[in-house]
Design a protein around this motif. Sequence first.
Motif, mmCIF file in Angstrom:
data_model
loop_
_atom_site.group_PDB
_atom_site.id
_atom_site.type_symbol
_atom_site.label_atom_id
_atom_site.label_comp_id
_atom_site.label_asym_id
_atom_site.label_seq_id
_atom_site.Cartn_x
_atom_site.Cartn_y
_atom_site.Cartn_z
ATOM 1 N N VAL A 41 3.305 19.110 0.175
ATOM 2 C CA VAL A 41 2.420 19.945 0.982
ATOM 3 C C VAL A 41 1.421 19.030 1.687
ATOM 4 O O VAL A 41 0.813 18.162 1.048
ATOM 5 C CB VAL A 41 1.668 20.971 0.103
ATOM 6 N N PHE A 42 1.269 19.217 2.995
ATOM 7 C CA PHE A 42 0.301 18.472 3.786
ATOM 8 C C PHE A 42 -0.745 19.458 4.307
ATOM 9 O O PHE A 42 -0.393 20.469 4.916
ATOM 10 C CB PHE A 42 0.979 17.805 4.992
ATOM 11 N N LEU A 43 -2.026 19.172 4.084
ATOM 12 C CA LEU A 43 -3.116 19.990 4.606
ATOM 13 C C LEU A 43 -3.935 19.148 5.579
ATOM 14 O O LEU A 43 -4.231 17.981 5.307
ATOM 15 C CB LEU A 43 -4.015 20.483 3.465
ATOM 16 N N TYR A 44 -4.282 19.742 6.718
ATOM 17 C CA TYR A 44 -5.020 19.044 7.761
ATOM 18 C C TYR A 44 -6.314 19.794 8.059
ATOM 19 O O TYR A 44 -6.333 21.021 8.099
ATOM 20 C CB TYR A 44 -4.214 19.003 9.065
ATOM 21 N N ALA A 45 -7.400 19.056 8.322
ATOM 22 C CA ALA A 45 -8.662 19.655 8.753
ATOM 23 C C ALA A 45 -9.382 18.649 9.637
ATOM 24 O O ALA A 45 -9.343 17.444 9.391
ATOM 25 C CB ALA A 45 -9.530 20.027 7.561
ATOM 26 N N GLY A 46 -10.010 19.143 10.697
ATOM 27 C CA GLY A 46 -10.724 18.253 11.601
ATOM 28 C C GLY A 46 -11.314 19.020 12.762
ATOM 29 O O GLY A 46 -11.636 20.210 12.641
ATOM 30 N N ALA A 47 -11.425 18.344 13.898
ATOM 31 C CA ALA A 47 -12.001 18.956 15.095
ATOM 32 C C ALA A 47 -11.424 18.296 16.341
ATOM 33 O O ALA A 47 -10.950 17.155 16.294
ATOM 34 C CB ALA A 47 -13.515 18.826 15.093
ATOM 35 N N ILE A 48 -11.479 19.029 17.451
ATOM 36 C CA ILE A 48 -11.086 18.485 18.756
ATOM 37 C C ILE A 48 -12.376 18.161 19.514
ATOM 38 O O ILE A 48 -13.246 19.016 19.674
ATOM 39 C CB ILE A 48 -10.242 19.488 19.553
ATOM 40 N N PHE A 49 -12.489 16.922 19.971
ATOM 41 C CA PHE A 49 -13.672 16.468 20.699
ATOM 42 C C PHE A 49 -13.314 16.178 22.160
ATOM 43 O O PHE A 49 -12.177 15.851 22.472
ATOM 44 C CB PHE A 49 -14.232 15.194 20.054
ATOM 45 N N GLY A 50 -14.302 16.279 23.039
ATOM 46 C CA GLY A 50 -14.089 15.985 24.456
ATOM 47 C C GLY A 50 -13.131 16.956 25.112
ATOM 48 O O GLY A 50 -12.387 16.587 26.015
#
Length: 82
Positions: A41-50
């Motif tokens: 299982v792969f979990l991703y979290a973050g944000a898009i900038f610009g």
Amino acid sequence: AYRTQRFRLSKDGAVANGIGEERGAPVFLRLTHTVGQQATVFLYAGAIFGGKLRLEDSKGNELREVKFDPQPIIGATFLMRL
């Protein structure tokens, strides 16, 4: 990374057969968890900038472009080996 996604708009929308484009730099962390010998299982979290959104007519002429504030992103992938 810097990503661009272009997509065709609906023929019934406000800009018939127009083109939408989203641009931005996703920054994220990935957590990987192995379940037994056959599944991961792969979990991703973050944000898009610009980030930018662009709208074009059906011939590719720019109608509008706007910048947007950083936006959160999350995702998950399940991989099973048979």
